[in-house]
Design a protein around this motif. Structure first.
Motif, short mmCIF file in Angstrom:
data_model
loop_
_atom_site.label_atom_id
_atom_site.label_comp_id
_atom_site.label_asym_id
_atom_site.label_seq_id
_atom_site.Cartn_x
_atom_site.Cartn_y
_atom_site.Cartn_z
N HIS A 1 -4.22 -0.26 4.84
CA HIS A 1 -4.20 -1.79 4.71
C HIS A 1 -4.78 -2.16 6.12
CE1 HIS A 1 -1.87 -5.50 5.95
NE2 HIS A 1 -2.12 -5.60 4.50
N SER B 1 -5.26 0.24 -5.49
CA SER B 1 -4.20 1.05 -4.84
C SER B 1 -3.63 1.91 -5.70
CB SER B 1 -3.15 -0.07 -4.62
OG SER B 1 -2.56 -0.66 -5.54
N SER B 2 -3.89 2.04 -6.85
CA SER B 2 -3.52 3.11 -8.03
C SER B 2 -4.08 4.48 -7.55
CB SER B 2 -3.58 2.78 -9.36
OG SER B 2 -5.16 2.70 -9.56
N TYR C 1 -12.29 -3.90 -4.62
CA TYR C 1 -11.33 -5.08 -4.48
C TYR C 1 -12.27 -6.02 -3.68
CZ TYR C 1 -7.92 -8.02 -2.47
OH TYR C 1 -7.29 -9.12 -2.09
N CYS D 1 -12.55 2.17 -3.78
CA CYS D 1 -11.24 1.25 -3.98
C CYS D 1 -11.60 0.05 -3.10
CB CYS D 1 -10.06 2.03 -3.78
SG CYS D 1 -9.57 3.44 -4.89
N LEU E 1 -7.35 -5.24 -6.93
CA LEU E 1 -6.36 -4.46 -6.11
C LEU E 1 -5.33 -3.51 -6.50
CD1 LEU E 1 -5.63 -4.58 -3.12
CD2 LEU E 1 -3.92 -6.40 -3.49
N ALA F 1 -4.07 5.94 -5.03
CA ALA F 1 -2.96 6.73 -3.97
C ALA F 1 -1.95 7.66 -4.79
CB ALA F 1 -2.06 5.79 -3.50
N MET G 1 0.96 -1.22 -0.10
CA MET G 1 -0.05 -0.01 -0.04
C MET G 1 0.79 1.07 0.13
SD MET G 1 -3.05 -0.82 -0.47
CE MET G 1 -3.64 0.65 -0.48
N ALA H 1 -0.67 4.54 4.83
CA ALA H 1 -0.61 3.29 4.02
C ALA H 1 -0.89 2.24 4.93
CB ALA H 1 0.67 2.98 3.39
#
Length: 187
Positions: A61, A152-153, A134, A130, A148, A155, A24, A57
């Motif tokens: 997570h 995470s993209s 997922y 997001c 996933l 971010a 993450m 992050a």
């Protein structure tokens, strides 16, 4: 650690740190370092802000892991490998899991709020989209890792906006623009 505290700690998967948290962190870190280069930030600010994004992050997570275990508790009870997870085994109640998730999300939104209005708005929109994407795609497709990656993209543009307070595509370095153009429509 008392068993209830230990169970909540394991619920967030922090006992496996940095596994998962590092995955993450890299989108945050990559976008942050690109913005750092563009903005010519001093080293002390780079260190402080890197720590901020590392904490962000970790919280993302952990919240995702808690929500995942809440959604999968019935399935986890049927699978030998996951039967011992805190909520599946009954060590943590759904109420306590919901309270932990609320605390994590509140902390996330507080951190988003310190990044400016644009970044906060992007974070409030991106986080549920997001995470839900997922977690739900695991039920509908055999390629949950692809989703996933999409999740995470977010971010990357979120971090860019947090650092520059700018949504404008032309302000992005070319490598970030290419990555983001596939997943985000800029305002």
């Amino acid at each position: 650690m008392p068993s209830q505290t230990r169970a909540l700690f394991e619920f967030t998967k922090l006992h496996w740190f940095p596994v998962g948290c590092d995955f993450m962190f890299w989108p945050f870190g990559w976008a942050f370092l690109s913005a750092t280069y563009r903005l010519a930030l001093p080293v002390d600010e780079v260190i402080r802000t890197t720590s901020f994004f590392a904490l962000l992050a970790i919280l993302v997570h952990s919240a995702g892991c808690v929500l995942n275990d809440m959604l999968d508790c019935d399935l986890d009870r049927k699978v030998e490998r996951s039967r011992g997870r805190p909520i599946a085994s009954g060590v943590v109640s759904t109420t306590k899991a919901s309270m932990l998730l609320s605390i994590l999300i509140t902390a996330l939104f507080y951190l988003f709020s310190t990044c400016g209005t644009k970044a906060f708005t992007l974070g409030v929109v991106a986080f549920p989209v997001c995470i839900a994407t997922y977690l739900l795609m695991k039920r509908w497709t055999n390629w949950p890792s692809l989703f996933l990656g999409f999740a995470s993209s977010w971010a990357v543009p979120g971090t860019w906006v947090a650092m520059t307070d700018n949504y404008i595509r032309e302000s992005l370095p070319p490598e970030i623009e290419v990555m983001c153009s596939k997943f985000l429509v800029f305002l």
